[in-house]
Design a protein around this motif. Structure first.
Motif, PDB file in Angstrom:
ATOM      1  N   THR A 128       0.862  -1.330   0.142  1.00  0.00           N
ATOM      2  CA  THR A 128       0.079   0.007  -0.037  1.00  0.00           C
ATOM      3  C   THR A 128       0.785   1.283  -0.067  1.00  0.00           C
ATOM      4  O   THR A 128       0.631   2.134  -0.776  1.00  0.00           O
ATOM      5  N   VAL A 129       1.969   1.153   0.808  1.00  0.00           N
ATOM      6  CA  VAL A 129       2.746   2.248   1.003  1.00  0.00           C
ATOM      7  C   VAL A 129       3.513   2.428  -0.405  1.00  0.00           C
ATOM      8  O   VAL A 129       3.654   3.751  -1.031  1.00  0.00           O
ATOM      9  N   ALA A 130       3.974   1.644  -1.160  1.00  0.00           N
ATOM     10  CA  ALA A 130       4.637   1.466  -2.170  1.00  0.00           C
ATOM     11  C   ALA A 130       3.797   2.299  -3.195  1.00  0.00           C
ATOM     12  O   ALA A 130       4.171   2.814  -4.316  1.00  0.00           O
ATOM     13  N   GLU A 131       2.808   1.690  -3.628  1.00  0.00           N
ATOM     14  CA  GLU A 131       1.674   2.249  -4.642  1.00  0.00           C
ATOM     15  C   GLU A 131       1.171   3.658  -4.285  1.00  0.00           C
ATOM     16  O   GLU A 131       0.995   4.482  -5.181  1.00  0.00           O
ATOM     17  N   ARG A 132       1.225   4.063  -2.688  1.00  0.00           N
ATOM     18  CA  ARG A 132       0.958   5.438  -2.828  1.00  0.00           C
ATOM     19  C   ARG A 132       2.261   6.275  -3.229  1.00  0.00           C
ATOM     20  O   ARG A 132       1.636   7.357  -3.997  1.00  0.00           O
ATOM     21  N   ALA A 133       3.302   5.834  -3.128  1.00  0.00           N
ATOM     22  CA  ALA A 133       4.338   6.653  -3.543  1.00  0.00           C
ATOM     23  C   ALA A 133       4.632   6.845  -5.124  1.00  0.00           C
ATOM     24  O   ALA A 133       4.513   7.698  -5.721  1.00  0.00           O
ATOM     25  N   ALA A 134       4.071   5.610  -5.529  1.00  0.00           N
ATOM     26  CA  ALA A 134       3.808   5.408  -7.107  1.00  0.00           C
ATOM     27  C   ALA A 134       2.919   6.580  -7.869  1.00  0.00           C
ATOM     28  O   ALA A 134       2.966   7.106  -8.702  1.00  0.00           O
ATOM     29  N   ALA A 135       1.676   6.298  -7.117  1.00  0.00           N
ATOM     30  CA  ALA A 135       0.585   7.246  -7.459  1.00  0.00           C
ATOM     31  C   ALA A 135       1.173   8.628  -7.274  1.00  0.00           C
ATOM     32  O   ALA A 135       0.490   9.552  -8.101  1.00  0.00           O
ATOM     33  N   LEU A 136       2.044   8.996  -6.621  1.00  0.00           N
ATOM     34  CA  LEU A 136       2.506  10.522  -6.410  1.00  0.00           C
ATOM     35  C   LEU A 136       3.681  10.847  -7.300  1.00  0.00           C
ATOM     36  O   LEU A 136       4.260  11.770  -6.935  1.00  0.00           O
ATOM     37  N   GLY A 137       3.945  10.007  -8.013  1.00  0.00           N
ATOM     38  CA  GLY A 137       5.034  10.020  -9.011  1.00  0.00           C
ATOM     39  C   GLY A 137       6.490   9.806  -8.206  1.00  0.00           C
ATOM     40  O   GLY A 137       7.519  10.292  -8.475  1.00  0.00           O
ATOM     41  N   LEU A 138       6.449   9.061  -7.162  1.00  0.00           N
ATOM     42  CA  LEU A 138       7.626   8.643  -6.582  1.00  0.00           C
ATOM     43  C   LEU A 138       8.036   7.305  -6.509  1.00  0.00           C
ATOM     44  O   LEU A 138       7.214   6.548  -5.969  1.00  0.00           O
ATOM     45  N   PRO A 139       8.995   6.900  -7.371  1.00  0.00           N
ATOM     46  CA  PRO A 139       9.403   5.609  -7.527  1.00  0.00           C
ATOM     47  C   PRO A 139       9.699   4.812  -6.080  1.00  0.00           C
ATOM     48  O   PRO A 139      10.751   5.275  -5.592  1.00  0.00           O
ATOM     49  N   PRO A 140       9.028   3.915  -5.670  1.00  0.00           N
ATOM     50  CA  PRO A 140       9.177   3.178  -4.391  1.00  0.00           C
ATOM     51  C   PRO A 140      10.317   2.317  -4.526  1.00  0.00           C
ATOM     52  O   PRO A 140      10.670   1.815  -5.923  1.00  0.00           O
ATOM     53  N   ASP A 141      11.600   2.068  -3.689  1.00  0.00           N
ATOM     54  CA  ASP A 141      12.572   1.352  -3.775  1.00  0.00           C
ATOM     55  C   ASP A 141      12.650   0.268  -2.768  1.00  0.00           C
ATOM     56  O   ASP A 141      12.890   0.602  -1.563  1.00  0.00           O
ATOM     57  N   GLY A 142      12.235  -0.827  -3.066  1.00  0.00           N
ATOM     58  CA  GLY A 142      12.381  -2.164  -2.144  1.00  0.00           C
ATOM     59  C   GLY A 142      13.242  -3.052  -2.479  1.00  0.00           C
ATOM     60  O   GLY A 142      13.044  -4.254  -2.121  1.00  0.00           O
ATOM     61  N   ARG A 143      14.122  -2.825  -3.178  1.00  0.00           N
ATOM     62  CA  ARG A 143      15.468  -3.719  -3.717  1.00  0.00           C
ATOM     63  C   ARG A 143      15.925  -4.141  -2.361  1.00  0.00           C
ATOM     64  O   ARG A 143      16.136  -3.476  -1.554  1.00  0.00           O
ATOM     65  N   PRO A 144      16.432  -5.453  -2.527  1.00  0.00           N
ATOM     66  CA  PRO A 144      17.192  -6.217  -1.145  1.00  0.00           C
ATOM     67  C   PRO A 144      18.154  -5.250  -0.862  1.00  0.00           C
ATOM     68  O   PRO A 144      18.433  -5.107   0.431  1.00  0.00           O
ATOM     69  N   GLU A 145      19.067  -4.878  -1.637  1.00  0.00           N
ATOM     70  CA  GLU A 145      20.078  -3.962  -1.258  1.00  0.00           C
ATOM     71  C   GLU A 145      19.883  -2.434  -0.518  1.00  0.00           C
ATOM     72  O   GLU A 145      20.331  -2.066   0.348  1.00  0.00           O
ATOM     73  N   THR A 146      18.658  -1.970  -0.971  1.00  0.00           N
ATOM     74  CA  THR A 146      18.194  -0.809  -0.419  1.00  0.00           C
ATOM     75  C   THR A 146      17.652  -1.144   1.042  1.00  0.00           C
ATOM     76  O   THR A 146      18.233  -0.308   1.893  1.00  0.00           O
ATOM     77  N   ILE A 147      17.059  -2.148   1.035  1.00  0.00           N
ATOM     78  CA  ILE A 147      16.460  -2.613   2.379  1.00  0.00           C
ATOM     79  C   ILE A 147      17.541  -2.865   3.365  1.00  0.00           C
ATOM     80  O   ILE A 147      17.639  -2.383   4.678  1.00  0.00           O
ATOM     81  N   ALA A 148      18.529  -3.670   2.898  1.00  0.00           N
ATOM     82  CA  ALA A 148      19.855  -4.214   3.819  1.00  0.00           C
ATOM     83  C   ALA A 148      20.491  -2.878   4.317  1.00  0.00           C
ATOM     84  O   ALA A 148      21.142  -2.805   5.245  1.00  0.00           O
ATOM     85  N   ALA A 149      20.766  -1.654   3.316  1.00  0.00           N
ATOM     86  CA  ALA A 149      21.545  -0.622   3.787  1.00  0.00           C
ATOM     87  C   ALA A 149      20.540   0.130   4.585  1.00  0.00           C
ATOM     88  O   ALA A 149      21.356   0.883   5.281  1.00  0.00           O
ATOM     89  N   ALA A 150      19.489   0.459   4.432  1.00  0.00           N
ATOM     90  CA  ALA A 150      18.701   1.429   4.968  1.00  0.00           C
ATOM     91  C   ALA A 150      18.026   0.804   6.416  1.00  0.00           C
ATOM     92  O   ALA A 150      17.508   1.820   7.128  1.00  0.00           O
TER      93      ALA A 150
END
Length: 160
Positions: free
Chosen positions: A66-88
């Protein structure tokens, strides 16, 4: 490059983008922490907590979508890649190996508490920027607080 045009002005879009991306990281991190505990729990309350962990994981995964789709709807590409999650992801997680049922409960209480605290900060940050996103964050917080309460009740009375 923005493929989807945002309905928010740029300053609000920036605030909302940060809030949604960090929430996405926390939710995906929470789902991974929950699964790690789910696979490694041992003890007399194995089954009940094992199943309860699935509820947390399902909640986190559903809200992350839901959060990722909200971001996409606002023109904000969500980043759920494993390396992003591991780093952040900075949520507290379980130790390596088997986890006693009481340890699992405390780990989940702690991780939910951390996630809730950060969500409350994002609720404040998105108040004027985007009440729609703020409402979503409020809903997530309410559900995670319910999950935290249910886990916290598992270790009562406390030994200390």
């Amino acid at each position: 490059m923005s493929v989807v045009k945002s309905t928010l002005p740029e300053p609000a879009r920036k605030v909302v983008g940060q809030a949604l991306q960090s929430t996405l990281v926390d939710l995906l991190g929470l789902s991974l922490i929950g699964k790690q505990a789910h696979w490694n729990i041992v003890g007399p309350r194995f089954r009940s907590i094992h199943l309860q962990l699935d509820e947390v994981v399902t909640t986190a995964r559903t809200f992350s979508d839901t959060v990722a789709e909200r971001a996409a709807a606002l023109g904000l590409p969500p980043d759920g890649r494993p390396e992003t999650i591991a780093a952040a992801c900075t949520l507290p997680g379980p130790k390596d190996g088997w986890l006693k049922d009481t340890e699992v409960v405390q780990v989940i209480v702690d991780v939910l508490e951390a996630a809730i605290g950060r969500l409350r900060e994002r609720i404040t940050a998105t108040d004027e920027a985007d009440p729609v996103t703020q409402d979503l964050l409020i809903s997530i917080t309410a559900e995670l607080e319910k999950q935290r309460w249910m886990f916290d009740a598992e270790n009562w009375p406390r030994d200390n």
